[in-house]
Design an enzyme around this catalytic site. Structure first.
Site, mmCIF file in Angstrom:
data_model
loop_
_atom_site.group_PDB
_atom_site.id
_atom_site.type_symbol
_atom_site.label_atom_id
_atom_site.label_comp_id
_atom_site.label_asym_id
_atom_site.label_seq_id
_atom_site.Cartn_x
_atom_site.Cartn_y
_atom_site.Cartn_z
ATOM 1 N N GLU B 76 18.642 4.417 22.806
ATOM 2 C CA GLU B 76 18.276 4.448 21.419
ATOM 3 C C GLU B 76 17.122 3.145 21.354
ATOM 4 O O GLU B 76 16.484 3.288 20.304
ATOM 5 C CB GLU B 76 19.368 3.641 20.529
ATOM 6 C CG GLU B 76 20.246 5.017 20.192
ATOM 7 C CD GLU B 76 21.449 5.462 21.266
ATOM 8 O OE1 GLU B 76 21.439 4.301 22.300
ATOM 9 O OE2 GLU B 76 21.924 6.456 21.328
ATOM 10 N N HIS B 145 31.852 6.211 15.287
ATOM 11 C CA HIS B 145 31.166 7.557 14.468
ATOM 12 C C HIS B 145 31.441 7.405 12.851
ATOM 13 O O HIS B 145 31.256 8.362 12.303
ATOM 14 C CB HIS B 145 32.050 8.737 14.891
ATOM 15 C CG HIS B 145 31.596 9.116 16.386
ATOM 16 N ND1 HIS B 145 32.338 8.461 17.511
ATOM 17 C CD2 HIS B 145 31.050 9.916 16.766
ATOM 18 C CE1 HIS B 145 31.880 8.846 18.405
ATOM 19 N NE2 HIS B 145 30.964 9.955 18.194
HETATM 20 C C1 LIG Z 1 24.936 4.645 22.620
HETATM 21 C C2 LIG Z 1 25.380 5.853 22.417
HETATM 22 N N1 LIG Z 1 24.570 6.799 21.928
HETATM 23 C C3 LIG Z 1 24.813 8.292 21.641
HETATM 24 C C4 LIG Z 1 26.126 8.385 21.911
HETATM 25 C C5 LIG Z 1 26.471 9.841 21.502
HETATM 26 N N2 LIG Z 1 26.756 10.659 22.565
HETATM 27 C C6 LIG Z 1 28.021 10.744 23.084
HETATM 28 S S1 LIG Z 1 28.230 11.457 24.614
HETATM 29 C C7 LIG Z 1 26.775 11.742 24.771
HETATM 30 C C8 LIG Z 1 25.870 12.140 25.998
HETATM 31 C C9 LIG Z 1 26.559 11.710 27.018
HETATM 32 O O1 LIG Z 1 26.068 12.173 28.314
HETATM 33 P P1 LIG Z 1 26.246 11.853 29.734
HETATM 34 O O2 LIG Z 1 25.947 10.348 29.876
HETATM 35 O O3 LIG Z 1 25.662 12.665 30.637
HETATM 36 O O4 LIG Z 1 28.078 12.066 29.948
HETATM 37 P P2 LIG Z 1 28.602 13.352 29.753
HETATM 38 O O5 LIG Z 1 28.998 13.298 28.313
HETATM 39 O O6 LIG Z 1 27.771 14.695 30.221
HETATM 40 O O7 LIG Z 1 30.002 13.207 30.631
HETATM 41 C C10 LIG Z 1 25.965 11.247 23.438
HETATM 42 C C11 LIG Z 1 24.637 11.102 23.406
HETATM 43 C C12 LIG Z 1 27.025 7.439 22.288
HETATM 44 N N3 LIG Z 1 28.304 7.843 22.487
HETATM 45 N N4 LIG Z 1 26.408 6.203 22.337
#
Ligand SMILES: Cc1ncc(C[n+]2csc(CCOP(=O)(O)OP(=O)(O)O)c2C)c(N)n1
Ligand SMILES: Cc1ncc(C[n+]2csc(CCOP(=O)(O)OP(=O)(O)O)c2C)c(N)n1
Ligand SMILES: [Mg+2]
Ligand SMILES: [Mg+2]
Lengths: 387, 342, 342, 387
Positions: B76, B145
Site C-alpha cells: 500500500e 475489514h
Molecule cells: C496490508 C494488506 N493489504 C491487503 C490485504 C488484503 N489481502 C488479503 S490476502 C491478499 C493476497 C495475499 O497474497 P499472498 O501473500 O500470495 O498469500 P496467499 O493469500 O496467496 O496465501 C490480500 C491482498 C491484507 N490482508 N493486508
C-alpha cells in the site's frame, strides 16, 4: 548461479568493511592518485569528454564544496537552522548529475545540493529550506529537480511512480533522444533498510520503470555504519529484485559519470530499473547537529582524505596538461565570489509573514484556511491596537 | 479545480432516471472521469481483471487498458507513493485501498507526502490524488475489514476527506473528488454498496459542491448528523421517531474535512439538540470535533450537550458481536432520547 | 502491572534532592528500569554509541551491552515490528522513534499489531512495549521534526498515551510506562529536554499513578489544561494573569489515553471556564475530545464554551514562522480572555 | 559472481512463468508421479524417516484437506463468515510443520491451518476466528504457534524480533538440541512486495536472527499472478539481502520436510536467516469471498491437479509397500470422524456476550472500558425493563 543458495552459499564478495575500500567489484576510472584506469565497459562513456568538459567538472566540484562550506558557516553563525554537508560526496553528485539530460528528472534527498547545482538550481533554494523560510518552496518542473525529501526513502516511490508515468507517456525506448526520458533517484546507505525503498524496487521492477536508483553509500547513517544495514555490498540488493546493480567509486567523477550515463541510457531504452551504489564517504558530521567523534575514529576519516574527489581530478587535469595553475586559481576566485553571493543572498532572504502560513495548504478554497488567517490577522491587529 | 465538469445548476436536458447500486454508481463515476480526462488512472490491488474485491472497477481495465487501470504489487505504501510520482508527472491517480484496515502501511506517504507536498512547494506542485477506501463494519468479516479510520485523515491538515452515503452522491462525489486539485480521501460505505437509489444519470452537473452537507430531512426537535453507512440508519431512526411524535432533522455531512459546520449549526440553532452518529470510536472521533465546534458556536442555543453515538473505544470486535458495537436504530433513538431528556 | 515498583506513598527514607534536566531524568529512569528488570531492552536508531540524537540513551549501551541497547537498521516499522516479537518472547522493549514525524512508517504496526494483540488473543498475550517519541516544535528544525501526532494514537483503542512535562514526572513516568503491561506511547517534550527541575531522586516510588492528571496550580477563574511542552507556558501564563488579577487553575494532563477527565471536570465545576492548550492542530486534536467530554459532564457549570488554543490546521510551518504557530503566553492569555469575556 | 551486474547480467534462471514448473533450481525428492529422486544435499534429512513416519505424514495431509473441506462447507452453510482454503498447499504445510521441534516457534498467516494442526492446535481455534467469535483467541505459547496475522507481512517482523529474542536468550548455536531454537515464519508470494517483509529481511540479516522465512508461493495473490510481484524466482530475493534462499517443490512433502529441516538446523546453529520458497499452487479460490474464474484459466488448475501432494505420497507409499488399502481406508475413516467433530464443535461454539467486548482491550484497569461496559449493560437492561 547456483541451484541452491542454501547449501552452496559462496562467501559474500567484497563485503563492506567499515574502513575497507570498495573491493574488486567497484568501477574506477581514476585512481585516488589521479591516474586513469581503463575499463572495457565504461571507457566509451568518457572518451568524448573534452578538456573543457573536465575543467567544467572540476569547477562544479570546487563550487559545490564551497557551497557546502558556506552552508556550514552560515549555520554556525545562526543564519541556518541546520546544514547537511555533502563534503566528500562531490564527485558522486557532479558525476551523476552531469550524466543527466535536461528532460531527465531528479528525486533528491536532503543532501544533493551538488546535484541541484549542476541542474541549474539557485543554491538559495536549499538555503531557504534550512533557514526555515520555507519547507522547500521551489517548482520541481523548473529544473526537473524535485523538492528535497526528508523522510528517509519516501522519494524512491515518487521516482518510481514518476518513471511509470514517463513510460505511460510513451517516452521510453523510442530511440528518439529528445523524447526518451530517465528518472534518477538519490538515497543513502541507511535508506536501503526502509520498507519504501524496497517497495520501490518491487514496483520499478514490476513495471520496468525507467528509473536509476542512485545510492550514495557514504558509509554512515548518522552514527550507524553501513554494516548495520547490510551484510553484503549494497549494489547486490538489486539482484534480489531481478535488476542489475553496480558499485562505482563515488569519489571518482569519471567513473561515476560513465556508470550513471550507461545506466540512464539503459533506463531510457526500456531496460530499467537499475541500481548504482556510489561508494563514497561522509567526511563531515551527519548534519551540523551531529557529533561524529562519538561514534567513529578519526583514522577512518584520515584514510578517506587520501581519496579526495577534487584532488584526484585536479592531479589528473594537471598531469595531463588539461589545466594549469591559472585555471585552478580562477576557479578558486570564482568560488570566492560565489560564496559571497551565497552569503548575501541567505542573510538578506525575506521571511514571509505569518499569515502566509495558510496560503498553500490547499490548492482550492478552504473555509478553515480563510477563517484561521482572518483570526490570526485580527489577533495580530489587537496587539497593534494595544500599543 | 479544472472546470470540465461544472457544479452549477442542472441544465434543462431531459432526465434519465435510473435505479443503480451505490457500488455501480462509483464505477460509473470512475468511468465518466476516465472518459473525460485521459490523465485519470486507477491503481490498486486486484482492480484489473477481478475488478477489485468489491467489483468497483469491474470492466474498467478491459475498456481503458492496463496503463490506466493498474494492478499494483501487494504494497500500500507503494500504491500511494507511486501515485504521488504519477501525479508529479501530470496524472490524476485514483488509488484503491482494498479495505479500511489496510490503509495504514500507506499512512506515512499520505501524512508526510500527499498531505504536505503542496505546502512544501509553496503551491508549485499540485497532487490531485484520490484515495478510495471502503470503510465501516456490518459485513461479518474478520479483523481489519470493518474499520472507520476517517478521524486520522480528518486530523491531517492538507487532506480533504469525504464520504458518500447514497448512489447519487457516490456517482457525483467520486467525479468531483477526481476533479479536485487537492488530495481527497474518499470513504465508501462498503455495507451500502448494494443499496439502490434512483437518480438522473443524464444530469450534466452535480447537485452540490463536494464539500457541502445535505439536509436529508427537516425536523424541529433534534438534529441528527452523520455520514457514510450510518446515514441510512439515521433516516430510519427519524422515520421511527416521527411515528412517536419526535421531529428529527437529518444531516448527511458528506465532507469531514473541511467540515460543513454551518449547516449543522444552522440546524442546531433551530432544534437546540444534536446527536452525532458514526461507527468510529467516540474518543477523538468526528463527533468530538463536531461537539466542540457546535458548542462553541451555539452555546446559548444548545438545550442539551451534544450526544455522541459512536463505536465503543475498543478495536473492532469479532463479527458475531458487531451488532452490539454498531450504532443501530435503537442506539440512535436512545441517543435522541438522551438529548431530549436532558 | 508487575509490582517491583510501588506507586504507593513515599517511604520515610532521607530525601536526596537533585537538579536534573528533563532529558537526563528520562535517561535515569531508563537506567533504573534496566537495572530492575533484565528483560527491559531499548531499540532505535542511533541509540547506541551516539546515545540517540537527543542523547537520552547516552552511555546505556556501554553499560548494558549491545543486546540491551540495540541500534536498529533505519526502518521504523522494523523497530516496532521486531519489538512486538521481542515482547512475545518475554522482553519489555522500549522503542525510540527519532522524531515525531518519523513515527508514521511504524503506524501500521502500532495500530494493527501493538494496539490489538492483547484483544486478538483474548488476553493471552501481553505486549508491554513503550514507544518513546520526542514531540513538538519550537526547536527551529525543518519539516517532520516538530510535529504533535498524539491524537492519532489517543484515537487508537488498545494504546495508552502519556506525556511528561517536567523532570520529576519524566523520571517516574518512563519507569511506570515500562512497568505497564499495556503498550504505552510516551511523548517527550523535546524543547524541554534541557529544562531543569529539582526532585527527590532517592524516593522509592512515584508520586502518583501514570494515568493521573496533576493540578499544578490552583485557581478560581479559569481552568487551563494541557500536556507536554506547553505546560511550562501555561504556568507562565497563569503567573502573568495573576498579576492582572485573574486566578487560573493549571492542570497537567499527563495521560491522554485514558484521559483523566475527572480532574478536569472537578476543576471546571469550580471555575466554570476551560481553556485547552496543545501544539497539535485544533481540528480533532485532544482539545476536541476534552471539550466534548467536559461539555457533556459540566453542561450547567460551563459559563463559556471550551476554548481551544492549539496549532493551526496546517502542516507544521517553516521554523521562521513557528512563533506565530505555537501557543505562546500571549495566545494562551488571549484564550483565557475569550473564555472570561464570553 | 560477476564484478558488474549492470553490463554482464545473466538471464534470470528459472524465472517464474505463470504455468511453468519450478525450474531446475527447485529441490524435489518425490516426483509428481510419486517416484523418489535422490538429492546429494537433502537425502540425509529423510533417510531416517520410518514407514510409520511417512504414514503419519499421509494422515496429516488427508486430515488437513478434510479440515479445509469442512471449513469451506461450513462457510457455505453460513456457519463461518469466511474461509481461506489451503487446498493444494498441504505438503508445504505438513512438510515444514513436521520439520519443527516442539520449542521452535511458528508465525503463520491466515492460511496455515495445516501447520497449526501438526503443531497440535485445536482446529476449532481457527474456526472461531472465521466464525467471528473471536479474532484469534488462543494462547500462542501453548503450542508455540502464534496468532493468525491478516495484515499481509506484518508477522515477518514479529518473527524476526522473536528470533532476536531467542538469540538474546542465548538459545542459538549452543549445540544443545533442547536449547537451540529456531523460528519459522510463513507468508505468501504477494507478501514479498510489502515493505515489512523486506524490513524483516534487513533486520534478520543484520542481527543473524535464527529465523527461517517460509514463503508459500502459491502463484497467486488473490487475482494477481506472482509475475506482478517479481521478475525472478522469489527464493532469489534473499540474495539481495545476503542470506541463502532455496526453492523447494512445495507439493513434495519429502523435499519440503528435508529442506525445512536443513534450514531450521542452520538457523539454530547461528547461520540464520534463511529463505525457503515452497513452490506450490492455490487450488481453490483465495477465500470463499473470491471468484477465481474472473482471472485465471481452468487449464492451469487442471495442470496443477497432476501435481497433487497427497496422491503423490500415496502412490509412493503404495508402490514402496509402506502402506496398503486398509491403511488408506482407515485414514479416510478417521477423517470422517474428524470432520464430524469439527462440524459439531463449530456449530456449537458459544458466542460470547456483547459485554465481553471490553474485557481484553487492556491488560490493566482502564476507566473507559469499565464505564462503557457498565453503560452497555444498563442500555441492555433498559430493553429488558421495557419488555
Ligand atoms: C496490508 C494488506 N493489504 C491487503 C490485504 C488484503 N489481502 C488479503 S490476502 C491478499 C493476497 C495475499 O497474497 P499472498 O501473500 O500470495 O498469500 P496467499 O493469500 O496467496 O496465501 C490480500 C491482498 C491484507 N490482508 N493486508
Ligand atoms: C523515516 C525517517 N526516519 C529517521 C529519520 C532521521 N534521519 C535523518 S537522516 C538519517 C540517516 C540517513 O542515512 P543515509 O540514508 O545513509 O543517508 P545520509 O544521511 O548518510 O546521506 C536519519 C536516521 C528520517 N529523516 N526519516
Ligand atoms: Mg549514509
Ligand atoms: Mg499467494
Amino acid at each position: 548461479m547456483s541451484d541452491n543458495d542454501v547449501v552452496q552459499q559462496t562467501a559474500p564478495a567484497g563485503a563492506t568493511t567499515q574502513n575497507g575500500d570498495g573491493g574488486p567489484d567497484m568501477i574506477q576510472l581514476l585512481t585516488p592518485e589521479g591516474e586513469r584506469r581503463s575499463h572495457p565497459d565504461y571507457d566509451k562513456y568518457v572518451v568524448d569528454l573534452t578538456p573543457q568538459d573536465l575543467r567544467g567538472f572540476y569547477r562544479d566540484l570546487v563550487l559545490i564544496r564551497r557551497l557546502d562550506a558556506e552552508g556550514y558557516a552560515l549555520q554556525r553563525q545562526g543564519e541556518l537552522g541546520l546544514w547537511p554537508s555533502l563534503l566528500g560526496q562531490e564527485a558522486a553528485q557532479v558525476g551523476s548529475g552531469r550524466a543527466l539530460r535536461p528532460h531527465d528528472f531528479v528525486f533528491p534527498t536532503y543532501r544533493e545540493h551538488g546535484v541541484g547545482f549542476v541542474r541549474g538550481m539557485d543554491p538559495q533554494s536549499s538555503l531557504q529550506l534550512f533557514r526555515g523560510v520555507s519547507q522547500g518552496g521551489w517548482d520541481p518542473t523548473e529544473h526537473n529537480f524535485h523538492l528535497y525529501t526528508i523522510v528517509i526513502g519516501a522519494q524512491t516511490l515518487h521516482a518510481t511512480g514518476y518513471a511509470m508515468g514517463v513510460k505511460m507517456d510513451g517516452n521510453v525506448g523510442t530511440g528518439d533522444p529528445d523524447r526518451d526520458t530517465a528518472v534518477i533517484c538519490y538515497f543513502g546507505d541507511g535508506a536501503t533498510s526502509q520498507g519504501d525503498v524496497n517497495e520501490a524496487f518491487v514496483y520499478a521492477a514490476s513495471f520496468d520503470a525507467p528509473v536509476v536508483f542512485f545510492c550514495q553509500n557514504n558509509q554512515w547513517a548518522i552514527s550507524e555504519p553501513v554494516s548495520k544495514q547490510t551484510r553484503i555490498p549494497l549494489y547486490q540488493r538489486a539482484r534480489g529484485f531481478g535488476f542489475p546493480g553496480v558499485r562505482v567509486d563515488g569519489n571518482d567523477i569519471l567513473a561515476t559519470y560513465a556508470v550513471t550515463k550507461h545506466c540512464l541510457d539503459e533506463a531510457r531504452n526500456g531496460n530499467g530499473p537499475l541500481l548504482i551504489e556510489a561508494y563514497t564517504y561522509r567526511m563531515g558530521a551527519h548534519t551540523t547537529a551531529d557529533d561524529p567523534t562519538k561514534y567513529r575514529v578519526s583514522a577512518e576519516v584520515e584514510q578517506w582524505k587520501l581519496r579526495d574527489p577534487i584532488l584526484r581530478l585536479k592531479t589528473y587535469l594537471a598531469h595531463e596538461g588539461m589545466a594549469d595553475e591559472t585555471f585552478f586559481q580562477s576557479v578558486d576566485e570564482e568560488a570566492d565570489q560565489f560564496a559571497q553571493e551565497l552569503r548575501d543572498g541567505c542573510i538578506n532572504m525575506a521571511t514571509m509573514p505569518g499569515e502566509t502560513m495558510w496560503d498553500h495548504v490547499y490548492a482550492e478554497d478552504h473555509p478553515v484556511m480563510e477563517a484561521e488567517r482572518a483570526a490570526f490577522l485580527a489577533y495580530q491587529a489587537s496587539f497593534e491596537g494595544a500599543n | 479545480m479544472s472546470t470540465t465538469m461544472s457544479t452549477a445548476a442542472a441544465t434543462n436536458a431531459p432526465q434519465h432516471l435510473e435505479k443503480v447500486t451505490l457500488g455501480r454508481s462509483i464505477t460509473n463515476g470512475l468511468r465518466k472521469a476516465m472518459e473525460r480526462d485521459p490523465k485519470v488512472v486507477l491503481i490498486g490491488e486486484d482492480i484489473g481483471k477481478l475488478g477489485g474485491v468489491f467489483r468497483i472497477t469491474e470492466h474498467l481495465q478491459k475498456d481503458f487498458g492496463e496503463d490506466r487501470v493498474i494492478d499494483s504489487p501487494l504494497a500500500e505504501s507503494g500504491i500511494v507513493g507511486t501515485a504521488v510520482g504519477m501525479a508529479l508527472r501530470g496524472y490524476r491517480p485514483v488509488c484503491e485501498i482494498q479495505f479500511d484496515g489496510f490503509v495504514y502501511p500507506a499512512f506515512d506517504q499520505i501524512v508526510c507526502q500527499v498531505a504536505k507536498m503542496h505546502a512544501r512547494s509553496l503551491g508549485a506542485v499540485k497532487l490531485p490524488i484520490v484515495i478510495r477506501i471502503p470503510f465501516g463494519g456490518g459485513i461479518g468479516s474478520p479483523e481489519h475489514h470493518s474499520e472507520s479510520p476517517e478521524a486520522y485523515f480528518a486530523h491531517t491538515a492538507g487532506l480533504r476527506v469525504v464520504s458518500c452515503s447514497n448512489p447519487e452522491d457516490a456517482y457525483w462525489m467520486i467525479q468531483q473528488a477526481i476533479e479536485c486539485d487537492d488530495p481527497v480521501i474518499f470513504f465508501e460505505p462498503k455495507r451500502r454498496y448494494h443499496d439502490r437509489g434512483e437518480y438522473d444519470t443524464s444530469a450534466a452537473s452535480a447537485p452540490r459542491s463536494l464539500f457541502e452537507a445535505n439536509v436529508l430531512r427537516e425536523g424541529t426537535d433534534v438534529t441528527l448528523v452523520g455520514y457514510g453507512p450510518v446515514v441510512k440508519t439515521m433516516l430510519e431512526s427519524a422515520a421511527a421517531a416521527e411515528s412517536e411524535g419526535t421531529s428529527i432533522e437529518v444531516i448527511d455531512l458528506r465532507s469531514l474535512s473541511p467540515l460543513p459546520i454551518d449547516t449543522v449549526t444552522a440546524s442546531v440553532r433551530k432544534t437546540g439538540r444534536l446527536v452525532v452518529v458514526h461507527e468510529a470510536s467516540n474518543f477523538l472521533g468526528m463527533g468530538a470535533e463536531i461537539a466542540a465546534e457546535v458548542t462553541e458556536q451555539c452555546f446559548y442555543h444548545l438545550e442539551a450537550p451534544v450526544v455522541r453515538v459512536g463505536g465503543a473505544n475498543i478495536p473492532y470486535p469479532p463479527s458475531r458481536m458487531e451488532e452490539d458495537f454498531l450504532p443501530d436504530l435503537d442506539r440512535i433513538l436512545d441517543g435522541v432520547d438522551r438529548a431530549l431528556a436532558f
